[in-house]
Design an enzyme around this catalytic site. Structure first.
Site, PDB file in Angstrom:
ATOM      1  N   GLU A  81       0.837  -1.194   0.000  1.00 54.94           N
ATOM      2  CA  GLU A  81       0.000   0.000   0.000  1.00 54.94           C
ATOM      3  C   GLU A  81       0.877   1.251   0.000  1.00 54.94           C
ATOM      4  O   GLU A  81       1.817   1.341   0.773  1.00 54.94           O
ATOM      5  CB  GLU A  81      -0.907  -0.019   1.246  1.00 54.94           C
ATOM      6  CG  GLU A  81      -1.854   1.146   1.334  1.00 54.94           C
ATOM      7  CD  GLU A  81      -2.612   1.363   0.022  1.00 54.94           C
ATOM      8  OE1 GLU A  81      -3.302   0.448  -0.426  1.00 54.94           O
ATOM      9  OE2 GLU A  81      -2.501   2.465  -0.555  1.00 54.94           O
ATOM     10  N   GLY A 108      14.093  20.140   6.954  1.00 57.18           N
ATOM     11  CA  GLY A 108      13.375  20.296   8.216  1.00 57.18           C
ATOM     12  C   GLY A 108      13.999  19.431   9.295  1.00 57.18           C
ATOM     13  O   GLY A 108      15.176  19.049   9.195  1.00 57.18           O
ATOM     14  N   GLY A 124       9.543  11.259   9.976  1.00 53.61           N
ATOM     15  CA  GLY A 124       9.043  10.455  11.099  1.00 53.61           C
ATOM     16  C   GLY A 124       7.871   9.637  10.616  1.00 53.61           C
ATOM     17  O   GLY A 124       7.789   9.293   9.439  1.00 53.61           O
ATOM     18  N   CYS A 177       5.911   4.771   9.134  1.00 45.22           N
ATOM     19  CA  CYS A 177       6.440   3.985   8.009  1.00 45.22           C
ATOM     20  C   CYS A 177       7.920   4.215   7.708  1.00 45.22           C
ATOM     21  O   CYS A 177       8.711   3.275   7.765  1.00 45.22           O
ATOM     22  CB  CYS A 177       5.616   4.264   6.760  1.00 45.22           C
ATOM     23  SG  CYS A 177       3.968   3.571   6.896  1.00 45.22           S
ATOM     24  N   LYS A 201       3.166  14.694  10.699  1.00 45.32           N
ATOM     25  CA  LYS A 201       2.980  15.591   9.547  1.00 45.32           C
ATOM     26  C   LYS A 201       1.571  16.169   9.635  1.00 45.32           C
ATOM     27  O   LYS A 201       0.763  15.691  10.439  1.00 45.32           O
ATOM     28  CB  LYS A 201       3.221  14.868   8.227  1.00 45.32           C
ATOM     29  CG  LYS A 201       2.210  13.768   7.935  1.00 45.32           C
ATOM     30  CD  LYS A 201       2.475  13.213   6.558  1.00 45.32           C
ATOM     31  CE  LYS A 201       1.441  12.190   6.177  1.00 45.32           C
ATOM     32  NZ  LYS A 201       1.607  11.672   4.849  1.00 45.32           N
TER      33      LYS A 201
HETATM   34  P1  NAD Z   1      -2.309   0.343  12.575  1.00 41.37           P
HETATM   35  O1  NAD Z   1      -1.509   0.029  13.767  1.00 41.37           O
HETATM   36  O2  NAD Z   1      -2.961   1.671  12.429  1.00 41.37           O
HETATM   37  O3  NAD Z   1      -3.449  -0.760  12.382  1.00 41.37           O
HETATM   38  C1  NAD Z   1      -3.263  -2.129  12.559  1.00 41.37           C
HETATM   39  C2  NAD Z   1      -4.558  -2.735  13.099  1.00 41.37           C
HETATM   40  O4  NAD Z   1      -4.407  -4.151  13.171  1.00 41.37           O
HETATM   41  C3  NAD Z   1      -4.891  -2.268  14.518  1.00 41.37           C
HETATM   42  O5  NAD Z   1      -6.201  -1.737  14.542  1.00 41.37           O
HETATM   43  C4  NAD Z   1      -4.798  -3.541  15.356  1.00 41.37           C
HETATM   44  O6  NAD Z   1      -5.732  -3.588  16.426  1.00 41.37           O
HETATM   45  C5  NAD Z   1      -5.109  -4.605  14.317  1.00 41.37           C
HETATM   46  N1  NAD Z   1      -4.692  -5.957  14.671  1.00 41.37           N
HETATM   47  C6  NAD Z   1      -3.568  -6.367  15.313  1.00 41.37           C
HETATM   48  N2  NAD Z   1      -3.576  -7.721  15.438  1.00 41.37           N
HETATM   49  C7  NAD Z   1      -4.727  -8.159  14.872  1.00 41.37           C
HETATM   50  C8  NAD Z   1      -5.299  -9.440  14.686  1.00 41.37           C
HETATM   51  N3  NAD Z   1      -4.696 -10.554  15.113  1.00 41.37           N
HETATM   52  N4  NAD Z   1      -6.499  -9.516  14.071  1.00 41.37           N
HETATM   53  C9  NAD Z   1      -7.122  -8.407  13.644  1.00 41.37           C
HETATM   54  N5  NAD Z   1      -6.630  -7.178  13.783  1.00 41.37           N
HETATM   55  C10 NAD Z   1      -5.436  -7.042  14.389  1.00 41.37           C
HETATM   56  O7  NAD Z   1      -1.325   0.089  11.345  1.00 41.37           O
HETATM   57  P2  NAD Z   1      -1.348   0.795   9.910  1.00 41.37           P
HETATM   58  O8  NAD Z   1      -0.708   2.136  10.006  1.00 41.37           O
HETATM   59  O9  NAD Z   1      -2.693   0.674   9.326  1.00 41.37           O
HETATM   60  O10 NAD Z   1      -0.325  -0.140   9.115  1.00 41.37           O
HETATM   61  C11 NAD Z   1      -0.643  -1.470   8.747  1.00 41.37           C
HETATM   62  C12 NAD Z   1       0.415  -1.972   7.781  1.00 41.37           C
HETATM   63  O11 NAD Z   1       0.380  -1.179   6.598  1.00 41.37           O
HETATM   64  C13 NAD Z   1       1.853  -1.876   8.300  1.00 41.37           C
HETATM   65  O12 NAD Z   1       2.585  -2.934   7.802  1.00 41.37           O
HETATM   66  C14 NAD Z   1       2.339  -0.565   7.702  1.00 41.37           C
HETATM   67  O13 NAD Z   1       3.733  -0.548   7.550  1.00 41.37           O
HETATM   68  C15 NAD Z   1       1.662  -0.594   6.352  1.00 41.37           C
HETATM   69  N6  NAD Z   1       1.442   0.738   5.763  1.00 41.37           N
HETATM   70  C16 NAD Z   1       1.056   1.790   6.530  1.00 41.37           C
HETATM   71  C17 NAD Z   1       0.827   3.027   5.947  1.00 41.37           C
HETATM   72  C18 NAD Z   1       0.415   4.204   6.785  1.00 41.37           C
HETATM   73  O14 NAD Z   1       0.486   5.334   6.278  1.00 41.37           O
HETATM   74  N7  NAD Z   1      -0.014   4.036   8.014  1.00 41.37           N
HETATM   75  C19 NAD Z   1       0.970   3.188   4.556  1.00 41.37           C
HETATM   76  C20 NAD Z   1       1.333   2.091   3.801  1.00 41.37           C
HETATM   77  C21 NAD Z   1       1.575   0.863   4.406  1.00 41.37           C
END
Ligand code: NAD
Length: 437
Positions: A149, A254, A258, A261, A322
């Protein structure tokens, strides 16, 4: 088509909501009972612009539902997206325990052909581990695919609905066809769906984030050099950004990158490289420079106050990593706050969206106020950590009437130094001349 999204955080909730918006039946699964209860009651637990509209519509039209039960969530899903956390282990590698545990559980629940898609950012080879976990529990046919993603928090809905590209790593035609059809409505303007092998897809996500982190860091190094050579990093940025080969984005100097990711993904890629005995030297430098850059203003404010910050009152504008998000994971503001607290500073801070999250980790160690100008009351200095638009054109006379000392340490280069001097402020930013009144 019916899909399930396991993990309903920043990525999972946006993914589920946006797919429901294009007519797909979506069930989102999360183990966090409180979060699921909120979602079932129609409340979004995160701040993400534009998400509420889609969320409300698709709940009302019964295309979007939430559950804590994996069995219920994936019951009739054709595709299961894993949007689970992959936080860093102590050695920097990605912790796969959430992904692999859910994979194992899915193995016990599969009833018919399903595609399990890694949307989490995971190291090369993870899809093979996911496949193994599921195979150990079932003899039903399934495919594992990688679909990293690229959404950005703050503009996540737009990024998801109009992606620059969709990357799909899959090794069967069946999986490619189903996932291609699923994404087709989002790329009608002609942006590509890029199909590739699974390992390349997994690496693509790390390569993208590591490249962007490197670009930011390069510019921060130029900024540091500007300070020593008497040049202005904003001029240099404009001078090079207009070159198409370089591009205008990710060139703002800046106090470092942070968020949830960049720091973890750069670390994880460096660790993956080390595991195959490759010394990815640029990444090591990027991490080292960024750690220093994050607290660059601390040296400057200490120098200004003759290394005695004890008892000073510092106002802070901006806490999220951000603008347009409430996310404070790895936010430079938090590193700075800990340093300031260690030095005995009283902190008065304001952020448009992130204060609830800050309260959860800092409690009453700092004072959080409801309006940006309230943070300035009797302040010895103002520090700016996040470039929220609301901070861009403040009323300088109100600021002066509130502050004890008219000095600003700006980690995001929001103002023009000469204009600040004209307005009666000493102003210290990143990679530009310092002005004093
Ligand atoms: P997050 O911590 O916001 O969300 C993860 C969710 O998974 C939480 O709500 C948690 O309760 C849930 N969870 C944990 N264990 C679980 C289980 N066994 N069953 C069901 N749910 C469970 O994380 P995020 O920021 O959404 O990131 C998720 C992934 O996507 C990561 O690998 C991250 O690197 C990647 N990613 C994040 C972004 C971003 O901008 N946040 C962008 C691209 C990719």
């Amino acid at each position: 088509m019916k899909i399930a999204v396991v993990g309903t955080g920043y990525v999972g909730l946006v993914t589920g909501t946006c797919f429901s918006e294009i007519g797909i039946q979506v069930k989102c699964v999360d183990i966090d009972e409180e979060k699921v209860k909120k979602l079932q009651n129609g409340t979004i637990p995160i701040y993400e612009p534009g998400l509420d509209l889609l969320f409300e519509r698709n709940i009302r039209e019964k295309r979007l539902a939430f559950t804590t039960s994996l069995a219920e969530g994936i019951n009739d899903a054709d595709v299961i997206f894993l949007a689970l956390p992959t936080p860093p282990n102590e050695d920097g590698s990605a912790d796969l325990k959430y992904v692999l545990k859910v994979a194992e559980d899915i193995g016990t629940l599969l009833k018919r052909y399903t595609i399990i898609v890694d949307k989490s950012t995971v190291p090369v080879g993870t899809a093979e581990l996911v496949k193994e976990k599921i195979s150990n529990k079932t003899s039903i046919e399934f495919d594992v695919a990688s679909n990293p993603e690229f959404l950005r928090e703050g503009v996540a809905v737009e990024d998801f609905m109009k992606p620059d590209r969709v990357v799909i790593g899959a090794n069967t035609d069946k999986a490619k066809k189903i996932l291609g059809d699923l994404y087709a409505p989002l790329v009608r303007q002609g942006n590509p769906i890029i199909f590739m092998d699974i390992r390349s897809a997994e690496l693509t996500k790390y390569a993208a984030n590591a490249f962007l982190a490197t670009k930011i860091t390069f510019m921060n190094e130029i900024a540091n050099l500007c300070e020593l050579l008497g040049a202005d990093v904003d001029m240099v940025r404009r001078g090079i950004g207009t070159d198409n080969r370089i591009g205008k984005r990710f060139l703002f100097a800046g106090i470092g990158y942070g968020g949830s990711c960049f720091p973890k993904d750069v670390q994880a890629l460096a660790k993956s490289s080390k595991e195959v005995k490759y010394n990815f030297r640029i990444l090591n430098a990027v991490m080292e420079i960024n750690n220093q850059q994050k607290i660059k203003l601390i040296d400057k404010i200490k120098a200004y106050f003759n290394h005695d910050l004890k008892g000073k009152t510092i106002a802070i504008w901006g806490l999220s990593f951000k603008p347009y998000t409430d996310d404070i994971r790895e936010a430079p503001a938090i590193d700075n706050i800990y340093k300031l607290l260690d030095a005995g500073v009283n902190i008065q801070a304001y952020d448009p969206e992130a204060m609830n999250n800050v309260r959860l980790i800092l409690g009453d160690k700092i004072k959080l106020v409801n309006e940006e100008y309230d943070a300035l009351h009797n302040a010895d200095a103002l520090m700016i950590f996040t470039e929220w638009p609301v901070f861009r054109t403040p009323d300088f006379s109100i600021m002066k009437s509130k502050m004890k000392n008219n000095i600003i340490f700006d980690g995001r280069n929001l103002y023009d130094p000469d204009t600040m001097k004209e307005n009666g402020f000493s102003y210290i930013s990143i990679g530009r001349k310092e002005v004093y009144v």
